[in-house]
Design a protein around this motif. Sequence first.
Motif, PDB file in Angstrom:
ATOM      1  N   LYS A 107      -6.416   1.560   5.593  1.00  0.00           N
ATOM      2  CA  LYS A 107      -4.972   1.812   5.593  1.00  0.00           C
ATOM      3  C   LYS A 107      -4.266   1.049   4.465  1.00  0.00           C
ATOM      4  N   GLY A 108      -5.042   0.430   3.586  1.00  0.00           N
ATOM      5  CA  GLY A 108      -4.461  -0.287   2.465  1.00  0.00           C
ATOM      6  C   GLY A 108      -4.086  -1.720   2.768  1.00  0.00           C
ATOM      7  N   PRO A 133       5.917   0.290   1.413  1.00  0.00           N
ATOM      8  CA  PRO A 133       7.307   0.117   0.983  1.00  0.00           C
ATOM      9  C   PRO A 133       8.300   0.099   2.144  1.00  0.00           C
ATOM     10  N   GLU A 134       7.949   0.738   3.252  1.00  0.00           N
ATOM     11  CA  GLU A 134       8.899   0.837   4.371  1.00  0.00           C
ATOM     12  C   GLU A 134       8.501   0.015   5.591  1.00  0.00           C
ATOM     13  N   ARG A 135       7.235  -0.407   5.697  1.00  0.00           N
ATOM     14  CA  ARG A 135       6.768  -1.005   6.948  1.00  0.00           C
ATOM     15  C   ARG A 135       5.931  -2.257   6.679  1.00  0.00           C
ATOM     16  N   SER A 141       0.834  -1.200   0.000  1.00  0.00           N
ATOM     17  CA  SER A 141       0.000   0.000   0.000  1.00  0.00           C
ATOM     18  C   SER A 141       0.873   1.255   0.000  1.00  0.00           C
ATOM     19  N   ASP A 142       0.396   2.297  -0.667  1.00  0.00           N
ATOM     20  CA  ASP A 142       1.099   3.574  -0.635  1.00  0.00           C
ATOM     21  C   ASP A 142       0.499   4.519   0.399  1.00  0.00           C
ATOM     22  N   ARG A 143      -0.431   4.016   1.217  1.00  0.00           N
ATOM     23  CA  ARG A 143      -1.046   4.846   2.255  1.00  0.00           C
ATOM     24  C   ARG A 143      -0.212   4.796   3.531  1.00  0.00           C
TER      25      ARG A 143
END
Length: 217
Positions: free
Chosen positions: A144-145, A180-182, A64-66
Motif C-alpha cells: 500500500k506504499g 496526500p489525503e490520509r 504514497s500515491d497508492r
Amino acid sequence: MTLAIDVDGGEEFDDGVEMTRRQPGIQGRSRRAAFIVVMVACVIATGVFAPPLPAADEPATPVSDRDPGPFPFLPALEDFDPVPPSASAWTRSSDFARYGFQTADERSVEVGGRLLIRHLAARTPGSQSLDKIVESYQRLVEDKGGSTLYIGRFHGGAIDRAARSEQQGRDGATFLVRTPERELWAQVSVRDEGDEYVLVVLEKGALQLRTKPLTAT
C-alpha cells in the motif's frame, strides 16, 4: 561552591567563610587552570552541554500515491479468527481516540483518530509464528506504499493516555502509510509464539462532533 574572580591580575577565592587574595604567578595560573577544568567537568556532569534527546515527533515517511483502501485498510490473516469481545480485553472500536504507537525503543507517538483493535487467534494452535505474522503485515503495508517504523519488543500501548496491556512485553511491529489525503497507523503485537496477535489500526483525523437536542422532560 567555590567562586574564583580575577581582579587586577590576582585571584580571590570565596569559600563561603572568608575572602583570600593571591598574587598572580605560576602557582596562581595553575590554580586558575585547574579551577576552570573542574568547573567545565561539573557543567558537563550536570548535563548543561549534553546533546538533547531526539524529539518524539512523527517519523518521516514517504507519501504514497497508492490507494490504501477503506478503513481499516488491513485484513486479518488467513487461519486466524477474531476472539469474541466477551472473551477479550483487546477488542475495541472508536470513532475517535488517541493511541500511543511505539516507533523506537522507549519512544512512542500519540496519534488521534478513528481506532480499531482486534484480537485474533489461530485456528490451529502451534501452526503459526511471530515472524510469519510480522512479515505478512510488512508486505501488506508495503504493497500500500507504507513503511515499517519499528520491529521489536513493545513496552505498552495507551489509549487516551491510559495504559493498555495489548502491547506490554510483546514482540511485534509498527507501520505507517501516508498519502496526500490520509495517514494510517498500524501495530501488530504477537503472543504465545504466534497463536494469537492483536492488530491496532488508526486513521489520523480530527474529532467529528455529533450532537442531538436534549428535551426538558
